[in-house]
Design an enzyme around this catalytic site. Structure first.
Site, PDB file in Angstrom:
ATOM      1  CE  LYS A  85      -1.872  -1.396   3.905  1.00 55.37           C
ATOM      2  NZ  LYS A  85      -1.139  -2.775   3.766  1.00 55.37           N
ATOM      3  CG  HIS A 118       2.138   1.648   4.972  1.00 46.97           C
ATOM      4  ND1 HIS A 118       1.141   2.485   4.939  1.00 46.97           N
ATOM      5  CD2 HIS A 118       1.821   0.520   5.651  1.00 46.97           C
ATOM      6  CE1 HIS A 118       0.151   1.787   5.492  1.00 46.97           C
ATOM      7  NE2 HIS A 118       0.346   0.616   5.706  1.00 46.97           N
TER       8      HIS A 118
HETATM    9  P1  GDP Z   1       2.317  -2.035   3.041  1.00 52.82           P
HETATM   10  O1  GDP Z   1       2.389  -2.390   4.434  1.00 52.82           O
HETATM   11  O2  GDP Z   1       0.914  -2.566   2.258  1.00 52.82           O
HETATM   12  O3  GDP Z   1       2.610  -0.643   2.867  1.00 52.82           O
HETATM   13  O4  GDP Z   1       3.538  -3.021   2.638  1.00 52.82           O
HETATM   14  P2  GDP Z   1       4.924  -3.423   3.321  1.00 52.82           P
HETATM   15  O5  GDP Z   1       5.615  -2.090   2.882  1.00 52.82           O
HETATM   16  O6  GDP Z   1       4.879  -3.682   4.567  1.00 52.82           O
HETATM   17  O7  GDP Z   1       5.552  -4.690   2.523  1.00 52.82           O
HETATM   18  C1  GDP Z   1       5.670  -4.775   0.895  1.00 52.82           C
HETATM   19  C2  GDP Z   1       7.021  -4.777   1.025  1.00 52.82           C
HETATM   20  O8  GDP Z   1       7.142  -5.280  -0.481  1.00 52.82           O
HETATM   21  C3  GDP Z   1       7.957  -3.622   1.268  1.00 52.82           C
HETATM   22  O9  GDP Z   1       9.443  -4.363   1.418  1.00 52.82           O
HETATM   23  C4  GDP Z   1       8.181  -3.362  -0.180  1.00 52.82           C
HETATM   24  O10 GDP Z   1       9.530  -2.540  -0.559  1.00 52.82           O
HETATM   25  C5  GDP Z   1       8.092  -4.354  -1.327  1.00 52.82           C
HETATM   26  N1  GDP Z   1       7.728  -4.300  -2.660  1.00 52.82           N
HETATM   27  C6  GDP Z   1       6.486  -3.385  -2.669  1.00 52.82           C
HETATM   28  N2  GDP Z   1       6.129  -3.646  -4.213  1.00 52.82           N
HETATM   29  C7  GDP Z   1       6.936  -4.572  -4.767  1.00 52.82           C
HETATM   30  C8  GDP Z   1       7.229  -5.174  -5.927  1.00 52.82           C
HETATM   31  O11 GDP Z   1       6.547  -4.999  -6.852  1.00 52.82           O
HETATM   32  N3  GDP Z   1       8.288  -6.112  -5.977  1.00 52.82           N
HETATM   33  C9  GDP Z   1       9.013  -6.433  -4.920  1.00 52.82           C
HETATM   34  N4  GDP Z   1       9.750  -7.432  -5.060  1.00 52.82           N
HETATM   35  N5  GDP Z   1       8.800  -5.789  -3.543  1.00 52.82           N
HETATM   36  C10 GDP Z   1       7.967  -4.973  -3.620  1.00 52.82           C
HETATM   37  P1  IMO Z   2       0.309  -2.857   7.237  1.00 52.38           P
HETATM   38  O1  IMO Z   2      -0.501  -1.512   7.298  1.00 52.38           O
HETATM   39  C1  IMO Z   2       0.131  -6.915   8.452  1.00 52.38           C
HETATM   40  C2  IMO Z   2      -1.832  -7.879  12.212  1.00 52.38           C
HETATM   41  C3  IMO Z   2      -1.030  -8.365  13.245  1.00 52.38           C
HETATM   42  C4  IMO Z   2      -1.900  -9.322  14.067  1.00 52.38           C
HETATM   43  C5  IMO Z   2      -3.372  -8.606  13.873  1.00 52.38           C
HETATM   44  C6  IMO Z   2      -3.819  -7.773  14.863  1.00 52.38           C
HETATM   45  O2  IMO Z   2       1.805  -2.542   7.277  1.00 52.38           O
HETATM   46  O3  IMO Z   2      -0.127  -3.720   6.204  1.00 52.38           O
HETATM   47  P2  IMO Z   2      -2.883  -5.371  16.090  1.00 52.38           P
HETATM   48  O4  IMO Z   2      -1.425  -5.051  16.586  1.00 52.38           O
HETATM   49  O5  IMO Z   2      -3.492  -4.640  15.111  1.00 52.38           O
HETATM   50  O6  IMO Z   2      -3.637  -5.489  17.082  1.00 52.38           O
HETATM   51  O7  IMO Z   2      -2.767  -7.005  15.667  1.00 52.38           O
HETATM   52  O8  IMO Z   2      -3.302  -7.550  12.573  1.00 52.38           O
HETATM   53  N1  IMO Z   2      -1.449  -6.806  11.529  1.00 52.38           N
HETATM   54  C7  IMO Z   2      -1.013  -6.534  10.414  1.00 52.38           C
HETATM   55  N2  IMO Z   2      -0.482  -7.488   9.512  1.00 52.38           N
HETATM   56  N3  IMO Z   2       0.326  -5.627   8.107  1.00 52.38           N
HETATM   57  C8  IMO Z   2      -0.002  -4.870   8.995  1.00 52.38           C
HETATM   58  O9  IMO Z   2       0.072  -3.483   8.713  1.00 52.38           O
HETATM   59  C9  IMO Z   2      -0.797  -5.070  10.308  1.00 52.38           C
HETATM   60  N4  IMO Z   2      -1.065  -4.411  11.200  1.00 52.38           N
HETATM   61  C10 IMO Z   2      -1.635  -5.553  12.000  1.00 52.38           C
HETATM   62  O10 IMO Z   2      -0.032  -9.143  12.777  1.00 52.38           O
HETATM   63  O11 IMO Z   2      -2.215 -10.559  13.300  1.00 52.38           O
HETATM   64 MG    MG Z   3       3.144  -3.273   6.143  1.00 52.39          MG
END
Ligand code: GDP
Ligand code: IMO
Ligand code: MG
Length: 427
Positions: free
Chosen positions: A16, A41
């Site tokens: 995201k 993120h």
């Molecule tokens: P969010 O919580 O939804 O914002 O996602 P996160 O940042 O927690 O996890 C997504 C991970 O995948 C991050 O480490 C990003 O840098 C990585 N990422 C996002 N898009 C891509 C993609 O298209 N390819 C690869 N290999 N990594 C990606």
């Molecule tokens: P982003 O925004 C993935 C999960 C936790 C747990 C459950 C409840 O980076 O996608 P909490 O601390 O919110 O009460 O935990 O939700 N969880 C996530 N899993 N990405 C997240 O955020 C999360 N935020 C909470 O692992 O299962």
């Molecule tokens: Mg995340």
């Protein structure tokens, strides 16, 4: 100008943040509408990685006003640390606005999150232990403290004393913990945090509406995801807020008619952190491959994410729950080396085929996925920048996913870098 929501279509960590960053180019405000520092993120720009927890992902653009909306729960100490880290790296946080109506996470929320998980034992949810659930519980119970209370020390102290009267009983008598000291909290929150945050505290509802009225694009950045939603997720294995697109209305203070575009973000496979049902989960070598190639370890807590195949039963349901207008697919490149890629199209439950998400969660626990298999493309996609450069096998896979889910795929990520994506269908 209308508002656009970016929402997780699976169980979080779909990418995201990276798609919010991408969309921020043409946006005025980027608003976080729920969750707290349970979110992580990640943005990768010019080889530099930024892991954001509370600050909206548009912050790297100077023309953006990042807004923390009323629906977010905020630990001021964490927010200040995040702002400091960004400032040290040359990213200005001067424009950040923080809703006075957002609720505060207090030290007892974090402590209660940890001890209640311990008490659940093997039934624990696997929360991030950030105090998210207890803070939202206090908000609903009407004993929460809000950001605006930082501006009025006597009210802050009075509310804190009322809350602690109950919290300390629970901590000491139920959980056998030490009581929490009001003086210490008041010192940290009022003397250390308040001066730093005060310039950022604002009437964010007005700010958002002024932008909408001036025909500016407002981007609403979801945290967590559809299947972690308190109402629509796999309860009780959920977070304590409403990440679905409807939550954006409440958490930002706008009506549904402002939202004209809802981008659901999904990985080309699936992951989940913490406990709860996951029909397409993989516990084999392919699962390990996804974890290692996709670096599937939490941005926030470092926990290994559970891997699995993409599940279009869940994504179809996510389309309904969010009025999703399109899908953005991340991490297609993670599938590069696989011989076969699978797409779940339905479940077999007690000998019957289901193509809709079963209403009864016990059914989901026993669901056996039905897969359509596709040959892998066995090529590196990291450099693909337009649809025409994609191997045929990958194009067939994406077209099938879009057809199953029933909405177009608008953008596809082929690497974490800001430029590592291509437009699939203009929406
Ligand atoms: P969010 O919580 O939804 O914002 O996602 P996160 O940042 O927690 O996890 C997504 C991970 O995948 C991050 O480490 C990003 O840098 C990585 N990422 C996002 N898009 C891509 C993609 O298209 N390819 C690869 N290999 N990594 C990606
Ligand atoms: P982003 O925004 C993935 C999960 C936790 C747990 C459950 C409840 O980076 O996608 P909490 O601390 O919110 O009460 O935990 O939700 N969880 C996530 N899993 N990405 C997240 O955020 C999360 N935020 C909470 O692992 O299962
Ligand atoms: Mg995340």
């Amino acid at each position: 100008m209308p508002a656009t929501v970016i929402v997780g279509a699976q169980w979080g960590d779909e990418g995201k943040g990276r798609f919010t960053d991408l969309m921020s180019k043409d946006t005025e405000l980027v608003v976080r509408y729920q969750g707290g520092h349970n979110a992580g993120h990640t943005l990768v720009v010019d080889g530099e990685s930024y892991a954001l927890q509370l600050v909206p992902s548009g912050v790297l653009y100077e023309h953006i006003t990042p807004v923390i909306g009323n629906g977010v729960v905020v630990d001021p100490r964490v927010l200040i640390k995040e702002m400091d880290t960004l400032e040290r790296r040359g990213v200005s946080t001067a424009r950040l606005k923080l809703s006075g109506n957002a609720h505060l996470i207090l030290p007892y929320h974090q402590e209660l999150d940890a001890v209640s998980e311990r008490y659940l034992g093997k039934n624990k949810l696997g929360t991030t232990k950030r105090g998210i659930g207890p803070a939202y519980a206090d908000k609903a119970a009407r004993i929460g403290l809000r950001v605006q209370d930082l501006l009025d020390p006597s009210i802050f102290r009075a509310k804190l004393d009322i809350a602690l009267r109950e919290k300390n009983q629970v901590l000491t008598r139920v959980y056998n913990r030490l009581p929490i000291d009001a003086e210490e909290i008041a010192r940290i929150y009022l003397e250390e945090c308040r001066p730093r945050l005060e310039p950022h505290i604002a009437d964010t509802v007005s700010l958002i509406h002024t932008a909408l009225e001036a025909d500016k694009l407002v981007l609403l950045e979801g945290a967590q995801a559809t299947f972690l939603d308190l109402d629509h997720g796999t309860y009780p294995f959920v977070t304590s807020s409403n990440p679905v697109a409807g939550g954006a209305c409440i958490g930002a203070g706008i009506g549904p008619r402002h939202i004209t575009r809802v981008i659901g973000v999904a990985k080309a496979y699936a992951t989940r952190v913490g406990a709860g049902p996951f029909p397409t989960e993989l516990t084999d070598a392919v699962g390990n491959h996804l974890v290692e190639v996709g670096h599937e370890y939490g941005t926030n807590t470092g926990r290994r994410r559970r891997p699995g195949w993409i599940d279009t039963v869940m994504l179809r349901h996510a389309v309904r729950l969010n009025s999703m207008s399109e899908l953005a697919i991340a991490k297609l490149d993670v599938l590069d080396d696989l011989d076969v890629v699978r797409v779940c199209t339905g479940y077999e439950i007690d000998g019957r085929v289901h193509t809709d998400l079963p209403y009864h969660q016990s059914d989901l626990h026993g669901a056996v996925p039905i897969y359509q298999d596709f040959p892998g493309w066995k090529a590196s996609l990291g450099g693909v920048r337009e649809r025409g450069e994609l191997p045929q096998e990958a194009a067939v896979f994406l077209d099938f996913v879009a057809a199953q889910v029933g909405v177009p795929i608008s953008m596809v990520g082929v690497g974490p870098g800001r430029d590592q994506y291509f437009v699939w269908t203009s929406v």
